[in-house]
Design a protein around this motif. Structure first.
Motif, mmCIF file in Angstrom:
data_model
loop_
_atom_site.group_PDB
_atom_site.id
_atom_site.type_symbol
_atom_site.label_atom_id
_atom_site.label_comp_id
_atom_site.label_asym_id
_atom_site.label_seq_id
_atom_site.Cartn_x
_atom_site.Cartn_y
_atom_site.Cartn_z
ATOM 1 N N MET A 1 -2.379 -3.599 -4.791
ATOM 2 C CA MET A 1 -3.008 -2.810 -3.715
ATOM 3 C C MET A 1 -3.663 -1.562 -4.326
ATOM 4 O O MET A 1 -2.988 -0.755 -4.935
ATOM 5 N N PRO A 2 -4.955 -1.468 -4.153
ATOM 6 C CA PRO A 2 -5.646 -0.332 -4.783
ATOM 7 C C PRO A 2 -5.269 0.998 -4.147
ATOM 8 O O PRO A 2 -5.053 1.082 -2.930
ATOM 9 N N VAL A 14 -6.296 17.168 -2.866
ATOM 10 C CA VAL A 14 -6.467 15.743 -3.101
ATOM 11 C C VAL A 14 -5.487 14.941 -2.263
ATOM 12 O O VAL A 14 -4.318 15.303 -2.145
ATOM 13 N N SER A 15 -5.985 13.879 -1.669
ATOM 14 C CA SER A 15 -5.132 12.972 -0.920
ATOM 15 C C SER A 15 -5.282 11.573 -1.490
ATOM 16 O O SER A 15 -6.356 11.180 -1.928
ATOM 17 N N SER A 16 -4.200 10.825 -1.503
ATOM 18 C CA SER A 16 -4.239 9.451 -1.994
ATOM 19 C C SER A 16 -4.201 8.488 -0.823
ATOM 20 O O SER A 16 -3.517 8.725 0.168
ATOM 21 N N PHE A 17 -4.947 7.393 -0.971
ATOM 22 C CA PHE A 17 -5.017 6.417 0.113
ATOM 23 C C PHE A 17 -4.790 5.019 -0.439
ATOM 24 O O PHE A 17 -5.329 4.653 -1.476
ATOM 25 N N PHE A 18 -3.999 4.258 0.263
ATOM 26 C CA PHE A 18 -3.851 2.853 -0.053
ATOM 27 C C PHE A 18 -4.946 2.077 0.653
ATOM 28 O O PHE A 18 -5.308 2.378 1.791
ATOM 29 N N LEU A 19 -5.468 1.098 -0.037
ATOM 30 C CA LEU A 19 -6.459 0.240 0.581
ATOM 31 C C LEU A 19 -5.812 -1.127 0.776
ATOM 32 O O LEU A 19 -5.392 -1.766 -0.180
ATOM 33 N N ASN A 23 -11.857 -5.397 0.563
ATOM 34 C CA ASN A 23 -13.053 -5.436 1.400
ATOM 35 C C ASN A 23 -12.971 -4.527 2.619
ATOM 36 O O ASN A 23 -13.935 -4.402 3.366
ATOM 37 N N SER A 24 -11.809 -3.941 2.831
ATOM 38 C CA SER A 24 -11.680 -3.143 4.035
ATOM 39 C C SER A 24 -12.344 -1.787 3.863
ATOM 40 O O SER A 24 -12.401 -1.234 2.776
ATOM 41 N N GLU A 25 -12.861 -1.266 4.936
ATOM 42 C CA GLU A 25 -13.497 0.046 4.900
ATOM 43 C C GLU A 25 -12.421 1.126 4.899
ATOM 44 O O GLU A 25 -11.430 1.041 5.625
ATOM 45 N N LEU A 26 -12.638 2.117 4.079
ATOM 46 C CA LEU A 26 -11.704 3.231 4.014
ATOM 47 C C LEU A 26 -12.372 4.464 4.611
ATOM 48 O O LEU A 26 -13.468 4.845 4.222
#
Ligand SMILES: [Zn+2]
Length: 113
Positions: A1-2, A14-19, A23-26
């Motif tokens: 999971m990116p 800075v914030s970190s987000f799981f994608l 292909n999903s829009e972030l």
């Protein structure tokens, strides 16, 4: 999971987000101030003079993958070289050999570049 890191343009944190999917829009929202004015942040290995220009490329594009910087053999080992010179340490011959071998096209097997 990116995992992507974004820097808030409003509060510079800075914030970190799981994608969930490649292909999903972030739509990143700052975890600190809820601003949606977020800019993609490079990983720490890319820190340096080029961050500004690379950062702009990321901000203007919508790619989910990094550009092919490390699939260019001429770029292999550059950060290793700079790390050694930065600390004034002489590069071990084995490291030198590995980089030279990689640059001449001997990409390690199993690496999907
Ligand atoms: Zn913020």
């Amino acid at each position: 999971m990116p995992i992507y890191e974004y820097r808030c343009q409003a509060c510079a944190r800075v914030s970190s987000f799981f994608l969930k999917s490649i292909n999903s829009e972030l739509e990143p929202v700052c975890a600190h101030c809820q601003s949606k004015d977020m800019a993609r942040r490079m990983s720490s290995f890319a820190m340096g003079k080029t961050v500004g220009s690379v950062h702009e490329n990321f901000a203007s594009g919508s790619e989910h993958r990094t550009p092919g910087y490390y699939s260019d053999p001429r770029n292999i080992g550059r950060n290793v070289e700079s790390a050694f010179s930065k600390y004034g340490v002489e590069m071990p011959q084995t490291v030198r050999d590995n980089i030279d071998a990689a640059r001449s096209g001997e990409t390690p097997k199993g690496l999907d570049l």
